[in-house]
Motif scaffolding. Structure first.
Motif, short mmCIF file in Angstrom:
data_model
loop_
_atom_site.label_atom_id
_atom_site.label_comp_id
_atom_site.label_asym_id
_atom_site.label_seq_id
_atom_site.Cartn_x
_atom_site.Cartn_y
_atom_site.Cartn_z
N ARG A 28 20.18 -4.47 91.44
CA ARG A 28 19.54 -4.84 92.72
C ARG A 28 19.01 -3.59 93.44
N LEU A 29 19.81 -2.53 93.48
CA LEU A 29 19.36 -1.29 94.13
C LEU A 29 18.16 -0.69 93.40
N ARG A 30 18.15 -0.80 92.07
CA ARG A 30 16.99 -0.32 91.31
C ARG A 30 15.76 -1.16 91.62
N ASN A 31 15.94 -2.47 91.67
CA ASN A 31 14.81 -3.36 91.98
C ASN A 31 14.24 -3.09 93.36
N LEU A 32 15.07 -2.65 94.27
CA LEU A 32 14.62 -2.32 95.62
C LEU A 32 14.04 -0.90 95.71
N GLY A 33 14.08 -0.17 94.61
CA GLY A 33 13.55 1.18 94.59
C GLY A 33 14.48 2.21 95.21
N LEU A 34 15.75 1.88 95.33
CA LEU A 34 16.70 2.77 95.98
C LEU A 34 17.57 3.55 95.00
N LEU A 35 17.53 3.19 93.73
CA LEU A 35 18.34 3.84 92.71
C LEU A 35 17.49 4.00 91.47
N ASP A 42 28.59 8.15 90.68
CA ASP A 42 29.10 7.48 91.88
C ASP A 42 28.40 8.00 93.13
N SER A 43 28.09 9.30 93.16
CA SER A 43 27.43 9.86 94.33
C SER A 43 26.01 9.33 94.47
N SER A 44 25.30 9.11 93.36
CA SER A 44 23.96 8.51 93.42
C SER A 44 24.03 7.08 93.92
N LEU A 45 25.04 6.35 93.46
CA LEU A 45 25.22 4.98 93.92
C LEU A 45 25.52 4.95 95.42
N ALA A 46 26.41 5.81 95.87
CA ALA A 46 26.76 5.85 97.29
C ALA A 46 25.54 6.19 98.14
N GLU A 47 24.70 7.11 97.68
CA GLU A 47 23.50 7.48 98.43
C GLU A 47 22.52 6.30 98.48
N VAL A 49 23.35 3.16 98.34
CA VAL A 49 23.96 2.19 99.27
C VAL A 49 23.68 2.62 100.71
N ARG A 50 23.79 3.92 101.00
CA ARG A 50 23.48 4.41 102.35
C ARG A 50 22.03 4.12 102.73
N ARG A 51 21.12 4.34 101.79
CA ARG A 51 19.70 4.06 102.07
C ARG A 51 19.48 2.57 102.31
N PHE A 52 20.15 1.73 101.52
CA PHE A 52 20.05 0.29 101.74
C PHE A 52 20.58 -0.07 103.12
N LEU A 72 23.18 -7.32 100.30
CA LEU A 72 22.51 -6.77 99.14
C LEU A 72 22.28 -7.82 98.07
N LEU A 73 23.22 -8.70 97.88
CA LEU A 73 23.13 -9.65 96.76
C LEU A 73 22.47 -10.97 97.12
N VAL A 74 21.95 -11.07 98.34
CA VAL A 74 21.19 -12.26 98.73
C VAL A 74 19.78 -12.12 98.15
N PRO A 75 19.30 -13.13 97.43
CA PRO A 75 17.96 -13.02 96.83
C PRO A 75 16.85 -12.93 97.86
#
Length: 75
Positions: A28-35, A42-47, A49-52, A72-75
């Motif tokens: 989901r974070l990749r689809n949103l362009g955030l990851l 883990d640090s990339s994931l946390a960052e 999540v912060r951007r989201f 995050l998981l709501v379509p």
């Protein structure tokens, strides 16, 4: 890869995430362009999540708490 964990004193603690749920979060974070595709730490994931969290105006903790996961998981 270990799942992200954080100490939380709020009323919205992080749930236990299994590997399938964690992969869903990453997708989901990749689809949103955030990851990025190569961001696996883990640090990339946390960052990401912060951007989201910043994008939806909730506190930027980088923690996958129930509120963040629900949004995050709501379509």
């Amino acid at each position: 890869m270990a799942e992200p964990r954080a100490v939380s004193t709020d009323a919205n603690p992080p749930p236990q995430l299994d590997q399938a749920m964690l992969e869903g979060v990453r997708v989901r974070l990749r689809n949103l362009g955030l990851l990025g595709l190569t961001d696996v730490s883990d640090s990339s994931l946390a960052e990401a999540v912060r951007r989201f969290q910043a994008s939806i105006n909730i506190p930027e903790t980088g923690v996958l708490n129930r509120d963040t996961l629900g949004r995050l998981l709501v379509p």
